[in-house]
Design a protein around this motif. Sequence first.
Motif, PDB file in Angstrom:
ATOM      1  N   GLY A  32       0.804  -1.195  -0.031  1.00 17.89           N
ATOM      2  CA  GLY A  32      -0.263   0.008   0.066  1.00 17.89           C
ATOM      3  C   GLY A  32       1.001   1.074  -0.029  1.00 17.89           C
ATOM      4  O   GLY A  32       0.633   2.120  -1.009  1.00 17.89           O
ATOM      5  N   PRO A  33       1.706   1.411   1.031  1.00 25.32           N
ATOM      6  CA  PRO A  33       2.432   2.603   1.032  1.00 25.32           C
ATOM      7  C   PRO A  33       3.378   2.959  -0.120  1.00 25.32           C
ATOM      8  O   PRO A  33       3.759   3.898  -0.684  1.00 25.32           O
ATOM      9  N   SER A  34       4.001   1.489  -0.791  1.00 30.13           N
ATOM     10  CA  SER A  34       4.756   1.820  -1.842  1.00 30.13           C
ATOM     11  C   SER A  34       4.097   2.285  -2.965  1.00 30.13           C
ATOM     12  O   SER A  34       4.638   2.871  -3.803  1.00 30.13           O
ATOM     13  N   LEU A  35       2.809   1.644  -3.301  1.00 29.26           N
ATOM     14  CA  LEU A  35       1.929   2.039  -4.188  1.00 29.26           C
ATOM     15  C   LEU A  35       1.749   3.454  -4.269  1.00 29.26           C
ATOM     16  O   LEU A  35       1.875   4.269  -5.339  1.00 29.26           O
ATOM     17  N   LEU A  36       1.355   3.996  -3.201  1.00 24.74           N
ATOM     18  CA  LEU A  36       1.088   5.431  -2.981  1.00 24.74           C
ATOM     19  C   LEU A  36       2.208   6.257  -3.523  1.00 24.74           C
ATOM     20  O   LEU A  36       2.036   7.384  -3.915  1.00 24.74           O
ATOM     21  N   ALA A  37       3.347   5.960  -2.940  1.00 21.80           N
ATOM     22  CA  ALA A  37       4.499   6.708  -3.413  1.00 21.80           C
ATOM     23  C   ALA A  37       4.767   6.648  -4.706  1.00 21.80           C
ATOM     24  O   ALA A  37       5.531   7.748  -5.196  1.00 21.80           O
ATOM     25  N   ALA A  38       4.424   5.892  -5.488  1.00 23.46           N
ATOM     26  CA  ALA A  38       4.908   5.386  -6.798  1.00 23.46           C
ATOM     27  C   ALA A  38       3.787   5.753  -7.905  1.00 23.46           C
ATOM     28  O   ALA A  38       3.896   6.218  -8.815  1.00 23.46           O
ATOM     29  N   ALA A  39       2.659   5.794  -7.380  1.00 27.20           N
ATOM     30  CA  ALA A  39       1.542   6.027  -8.538  1.00 27.20           C
ATOM     31  C   ALA A  39       1.464   7.148  -8.740  1.00 27.20           C
ATOM     32  O   ALA A  39       1.824   8.397  -8.200  1.00 27.20           O
ATOM     33  N   ARG A  93      -4.792  -0.004  -7.641  1.00 27.74           N
ATOM     34  CA  ARG A  93      -3.738  -1.238  -8.045  1.00 27.74           C
ATOM     35  C   ARG A  93      -3.726  -1.703  -6.454  1.00 27.74           C
ATOM     36  O   ARG A  93      -3.567  -3.126  -6.778  1.00 27.74           O
ATOM     37  N   TRP A  94      -3.885  -1.241  -5.473  1.00 36.23           N
ATOM     38  CA  TRP A  94      -3.899  -1.972  -4.260  1.00 36.23           C
ATOM     39  C   TRP A  94      -5.087  -2.951  -4.209  1.00 36.23           C
ATOM     40  O   TRP A  94      -4.905  -4.135  -3.828  1.00 36.23           O
ATOM     41  N   PRO A 132      -5.646  -0.597   8.077  1.00 37.08           N
ATOM     42  CA  PRO A 132      -5.131   0.847   8.131  1.00 37.08           C
ATOM     43  C   PRO A 132      -4.475   1.210   6.862  1.00 37.08           C
ATOM     44  O   PRO A 132      -4.475   2.290   6.107  1.00 37.08           O
ATOM     45  N   VAL A 133      -4.324   0.084   5.898  1.00 36.36           N
ATOM     46  CA  VAL A 133      -3.682   0.523   4.428  1.00 36.36           C
ATOM     47  C   VAL A 133      -4.723   1.056   3.729  1.00 36.36           C
ATOM     48  O   VAL A 133      -4.544   1.875   2.821  1.00 36.36           O
ATOM     49  N   CYS A 134      -5.644   0.194   3.742  1.00 37.56           N
ATOM     50  CA  CYS A 134      -7.052   0.634   2.963  1.00 37.56           C
ATOM     51  C   CYS A 134      -7.264   2.032   3.418  1.00 37.56           C
ATOM     52  O   CYS A 134      -7.740   2.858   2.410  1.00 37.56           O
ATOM     53  N   ALA A 135      -7.366   2.424   4.599  1.00 31.79           N
ATOM     54  CA  ALA A 135      -7.677   3.802   5.011  1.00 31.79           C
ATOM     55  C   ALA A 135      -6.668   4.863   4.605  1.00 31.79           C
ATOM     56  O   ALA A 135      -7.275   5.790   4.212  1.00 31.79           O
ATOM     57  N   LEU A 136      -5.462   4.438   4.578  1.00 36.81           N
ATOM     58  CA  LEU A 136      -4.508   5.369   4.158  1.00 36.81           C
ATOM     59  C   LEU A 136      -4.726   5.690   2.677  1.00 36.81           C
ATOM     60  O   LEU A 136      -4.716   6.919   2.539  1.00 36.81           O
TER      61      LEU A 136
END
Length: 198
Positions: free
Chosen positions: A83-90, A99-100, A138-142
């Motif tokens: 999740g955080p990796s996708l958020l940083a790269a998308a 994508r998540w 928490p990842v989905c919430a982020l």
Amino acid sequence: MAADSPTGESPSRGKRADAQRNRETVLAAAAEVFVTSGVDAPIRRIAAQAGVGMATIYRHFPTRADLVTAVYRHQIEACAEAGPSLLAAADSPFDALRRWIDLFVDFLVTKHGLADALQSDNERFAALHAYFLDRLLPVCALLLDASVEAGEIRPGTQPYELMRGIGNLCAGRDGDPRYDPRRLIALLLQGLRRPDAT
């Protein structure tokens, strides 16, 4: 392994590394076998897929519940870390969310028999369900919060209801090649979009 090995590893460290590699190999093999045969697949099939003896599997995972739990904890962890990796790269938070969700769907649709296991009386599986929620909510919430802040989706969608809804859409896929949950999930995600979002 000899003490003067070229890698400089001590024999005990080398054995620990070998044991960890064996464990990872067994987890990967079990995950593949579970996709096609479910969580009740014969242990000998998993051993053959991993290229190890059955004793190796039982040394790492004394019971089937231990193996099933370890496989799914490993996969839950991978989904959570994505999740955080996708958020940083998308390109956008909504793209990261989409994508998540794809990864989450991959996780759900390949878990033949897991739903029944999670609803069993086995305490390990009850703990696994709690771990699933603790790590993934928490990842989905982020991702939802970032998409709301970027003005891409409407506020108010709760992570649990989104994940539960996606899970329910995926549940209908078992044994029916005419049903593709991804199409309906794409419609669900589109329904979250703000009308003015680009």
